[in-house]
Scaffold this motif. Structure first.
Motif, PDB file in Angstrom:
ATOM      1  N   THR A 142      -6.426   7.094 -26.364  1.00 58.00           N
ATOM      2  CA  THR A 142      -5.872   7.375 -25.049  1.00 58.00           C
ATOM      3  C   THR A 142      -6.954   7.898 -24.116  1.00 58.00           C
ATOM      4  OG1 THR A 142      -3.763   7.920 -26.068  1.00 58.00           O
ATOM      5  CG2 THR A 142      -4.090   8.663 -23.811  1.00 58.00           C
ATOM      6  N   GLU A 143      -7.801   8.799 -24.614  1.00 62.79           N
ATOM      7  CA  GLU A 143      -8.874   9.332 -23.784  1.00 62.79           C
ATOM      8  C   GLU A 143      -9.824   8.226 -23.350  1.00 62.79           C
ATOM      9  OE1 GLU A 143     -10.618  12.363 -26.158  1.00 62.79           O
ATOM     10  OE2 GLU A 143      -8.843  13.631 -26.076  1.00 62.79           O
ATOM     11  N   LYS A 144     -10.125   7.289 -24.239  1.00 62.99           N
ATOM     12  CA  LYS A 144     -11.035   6.209 -23.898  1.00 62.99           C
ATOM     13  C   LYS A 144     -10.419   5.282 -22.858  1.00 62.99           C
ATOM     14  CE  LYS A 144     -13.604   6.083 -28.209  1.00 62.99           C
ATOM     15  NZ  LYS A 144     -13.863   5.360 -29.442  1.00 62.99           N
ATOM     16  N   ILE A 145      -9.145   4.988 -23.002  1.00 65.34           N
ATOM     17  CA  ILE A 145      -8.484   4.054 -22.091  1.00 65.34           C
ATOM     18  C   ILE A 145      -8.337   4.650 -20.695  1.00 65.34           C
ATOM     19  CG2 ILE A 145      -6.270   2.928 -21.589  1.00 65.34           C
ATOM     20  CD1 ILE A 145      -6.001   2.436 -24.581  1.00 65.34           C
ATOM     21  N   TYR A 146      -8.002   5.907 -20.592  1.00 66.89           N
ATOM     22  CA  TYR A 146      -7.673   6.487 -19.313  1.00 66.89           C
ATOM     23  C   TYR A 146      -8.817   7.255 -18.656  1.00 66.89           C
ATOM     24  CZ  TYR A 146      -3.005   4.987 -20.389  1.00 66.89           C
ATOM     25  OH  TYR A 146      -1.929   4.215 -20.688  1.00 66.89           O
ATOM     26  N   LYS A 147     -10.036   6.988 -19.022  1.00 68.53           N
ATOM     27  CA  LYS A 147     -11.162   7.592 -18.328  1.00 68.53           C
ATOM     28  C   LYS A 147     -11.227   6.997 -16.928  1.00 68.53           C
ATOM     29  CE  LYS A 147     -14.152   8.969 -22.071  1.00 68.53           C
ATOM     30  NZ  LYS A 147     -15.453   8.848 -22.677  1.00 68.53           N
ATOM     31  N   PRO A 148     -11.567   7.796 -15.940  1.00 63.71           N
ATOM     32  CA  PRO A 148     -11.596   7.301 -14.559  1.00 63.71           C
ATOM     33  C   PRO A 148     -12.507   6.086 -14.368  1.00 63.71           C
ATOM     34  CG  PRO A 148     -11.784   9.682 -14.590  1.00 63.71           C
ATOM     35  CD  PRO A 148     -11.837   9.212 -16.016  1.00 63.71           C
ATOM     36  N   GLN A 149     -13.659   6.048 -15.044  1.00 60.91           N
ATOM     37  CA  GLN A 149     -14.571   4.912 -14.894  1.00 60.91           C
ATOM     38  C   GLN A 149     -13.894   3.618 -15.325  1.00 60.91           C
ATOM     39  OE1 GLN A 149     -15.202   7.642 -16.690  1.00 60.91           O
ATOM     40  NE2 GLN A 149     -17.063   8.603 -15.950  1.00 60.91           N
ATOM     41  N   PHE A 150     -13.114   3.679 -16.384  1.00 61.28           N
ATOM     42  CA  PHE A 150     -12.427   2.500 -16.901  1.00 61.28           C
ATOM     43  C   PHE A 150     -11.374   2.028 -15.892  1.00 61.28           C
ATOM     44  CE2 PHE A 150      -8.959   0.541 -19.326  1.00 61.28           C
ATOM     45  CZ  PHE A 150      -9.646  -0.505 -19.917  1.00 61.28           C
ATOM     46  N   ILE A 151     -10.620   2.958 -15.349  1.00 57.28           N
ATOM     47  CA  ILE A 151      -9.566   2.612 -14.389  1.00 57.28           C
ATOM     48  C   ILE A 151     -10.179   1.979 -13.143  1.00 57.28           C
ATOM     49  CG2 ILE A 151      -7.811   3.580 -12.848  1.00 57.28           C
ATOM     50  CD1 ILE A 151      -7.177   5.596 -15.082  1.00 57.28           C
ATOM     51  N   ILE A 152     -11.289   2.531 -12.667  1.00 54.22           N
ATOM     52  CA  ILE A 152     -11.956   1.980 -11.485  1.00 54.22           C
ATOM     53  C   ILE A 152     -12.408   0.549 -11.746  1.00 54.22           C
ATOM     54  CG2 ILE A 152     -14.027   2.186 -10.028  1.00 54.22           C
ATOM     55  CD1 ILE A 152     -13.648   5.267 -10.290  1.00 54.22           C
ATOM     56  N   LYS A 153     -12.974   0.301 -12.921  1.00 53.89           N
ATOM     57  CA  LYS A 153     -13.429  -1.056 -13.256  1.00 53.89           C
ATOM     58  C   LYS A 153     -12.261  -2.024 -13.298  1.00 53.89           C
ATOM     59  CE  LYS A 153     -17.500   0.432 -15.801  1.00 53.89           C
ATOM     60  NZ  LYS A 153     -18.114   0.612 -17.125  1.00 53.89           N
ATOM     61  N   VAL A 154     -11.154  -1.614 -13.884  1.00 57.07           N
ATOM     62  CA  VAL A 154      -9.976  -2.483 -13.963  1.00 57.07           C
ATOM     63  C   VAL A 154      -9.449  -2.786 -12.564  1.00 57.07           C
ATOM     64  CG1 VAL A 154      -7.551  -2.568 -14.724  1.00 57.07           C
ATOM     65  CG2 VAL A 154      -9.314  -1.785 -16.297  1.00 57.07           C
ATOM     66  N   VAL A 189     -11.822  -5.274 -10.785  1.00 57.91           N
ATOM     67  CA  VAL A 189     -11.659  -6.635 -11.302  1.00 57.91           C
ATOM     68  C   VAL A 189     -10.368  -7.235 -10.753  1.00 57.91           C
ATOM     69  CG1 VAL A 189     -11.221  -7.979 -13.401  1.00 57.91           C
ATOM     70  CG2 VAL A 189     -13.060  -6.306 -13.370  1.00 57.91           C
ATOM     71  N   GLY A 190      -9.299  -6.445 -10.703  1.00 60.07           N
ATOM     72  CA  GLY A 190      -8.031  -6.923 -10.155  1.00 60.07           C
ATOM     73  C   GLY A 190      -8.141  -7.279  -8.689  1.00 60.07           C
ATOM     74  N   MET A 191      -8.846  -6.439  -7.921  1.00 61.77           N
ATOM     75  CA  MET A 191      -9.012  -6.703  -6.494  1.00 61.77           C
ATOM     76  C   MET A 191      -9.868  -7.952  -6.271  1.00 61.77           C
ATOM     77  SD  MET A 191      -9.427  -2.751  -5.143  1.00 61.77           S
ATOM     78  CE  MET A 191     -10.303  -3.219  -3.688  1.00 61.77           C
ATOM     79  N   LEU A 192     -10.906  -8.114  -7.076  1.00 60.77           N
ATOM     80  CA  LEU A 192     -11.740  -9.308  -6.951  1.00 60.77           C
ATOM     81  C   LEU A 192     -10.960 -10.570  -7.293  1.00 60.77           C
ATOM     82  CD1 LEU A 192     -15.135  -8.053  -8.421  1.00 60.77           C
ATOM     83  CD2 LEU A 192     -14.669  -8.733  -6.058  1.00 60.77           C
ATOM     84  N   ALA A 193     -10.125 -10.491  -8.323  1.00 63.12           N
ATOM     85  CA  ALA A 193      -9.313 -11.639  -8.705  1.00 63.12           C
ATOM     86  C   ALA A 193      -8.328 -11.990  -7.590  1.00 63.12           C
ATOM     87  CB  ALA A 193      -8.564 -11.345  -9.998  1.00 63.12           C
ATOM     88  N   ALA A 194      -7.737 -10.975  -6.977  1.00 66.80           N
ATOM     89  CA  ALA A 194      -6.784 -11.220  -5.878  1.00 66.80           C
ATOM     90  C   ALA A 194      -7.503 -11.822  -4.676  1.00 66.80           C
ATOM     91  CB  ALA A 194      -6.094  -9.911  -5.492  1.00 66.80           C
ATOM     92  N   ALA A 195      -8.682 -11.320  -4.358  1.00 64.05           N
ATOM     93  CA  ALA A 195      -9.451 -11.854  -3.213  1.00 64.05           C
ATOM     94  C   ALA A 195      -9.854 -13.285  -3.479  1.00 64.05           C
ATOM     95  CB  ALA A 195     -10.669 -10.984  -2.967  1.00 64.05           C
TER      96      ALA A 195
END
Length: 125
Positions: free
Chosen positions: A96-108, A111-117
């Protein structure tokens, strides 16, 4: 109950992990249950699997009878030095700690914003 003057170290207790030489740790005490292995209602293998760690929670989860709790006294050999028991690892919290680190969330999110654009650009042409 045997004399509880000398505490045992975890590594010393963990060596007794065979069907014919089985010690378990419950509530800060060490029990030599070797002579009870064949008579244990759940089978001796259940107790053998409880070696090498603190089995307090396992023992409590089963819901042993008052008679079983009283019977434990004759198997108690010493107390365990609680500071020598390894810290239990929790794989869920580490994951859980690895998944919810702020750096990970920002990267996700990026990537989502780039895919939408990219999708908007492709639909526009």
């Amino acid at each position: 109950m045997a004399s509880l003057h000398k505490t045992l170290l975890f590594d010393e207790v963990a060596k007794h992990n065979k069907f014919d030489d089985c010690w378990i740790i419950i509530s800060g005490k060490v029990y030599n249950v070797t002579s009870f292995m064949d008579d244990h209602p759940g089978g001796g293998e259940v107790m053998r699997k409880a070696t090498g760690r603190d089995a307090t929670v396992d023992y409590g989860d089963v819901g042993h009878s008052e008679a079983a709790n009283e019977m434990m006294g004759k198997f108690c050999i010493r107390e365990i030095d609680m500071s020598t028991i390894p810290v239990k690892k929790s794989y869920i919290s580490t994951t859980t700690e690895k998944i919810y680190k702020p750096q990970f969330i920002i990267k996700v999110l990026l990537v989502g914003m780039l895919a939408a654009a990219l999708r908007v650009l492709l639909v526009s042409f």
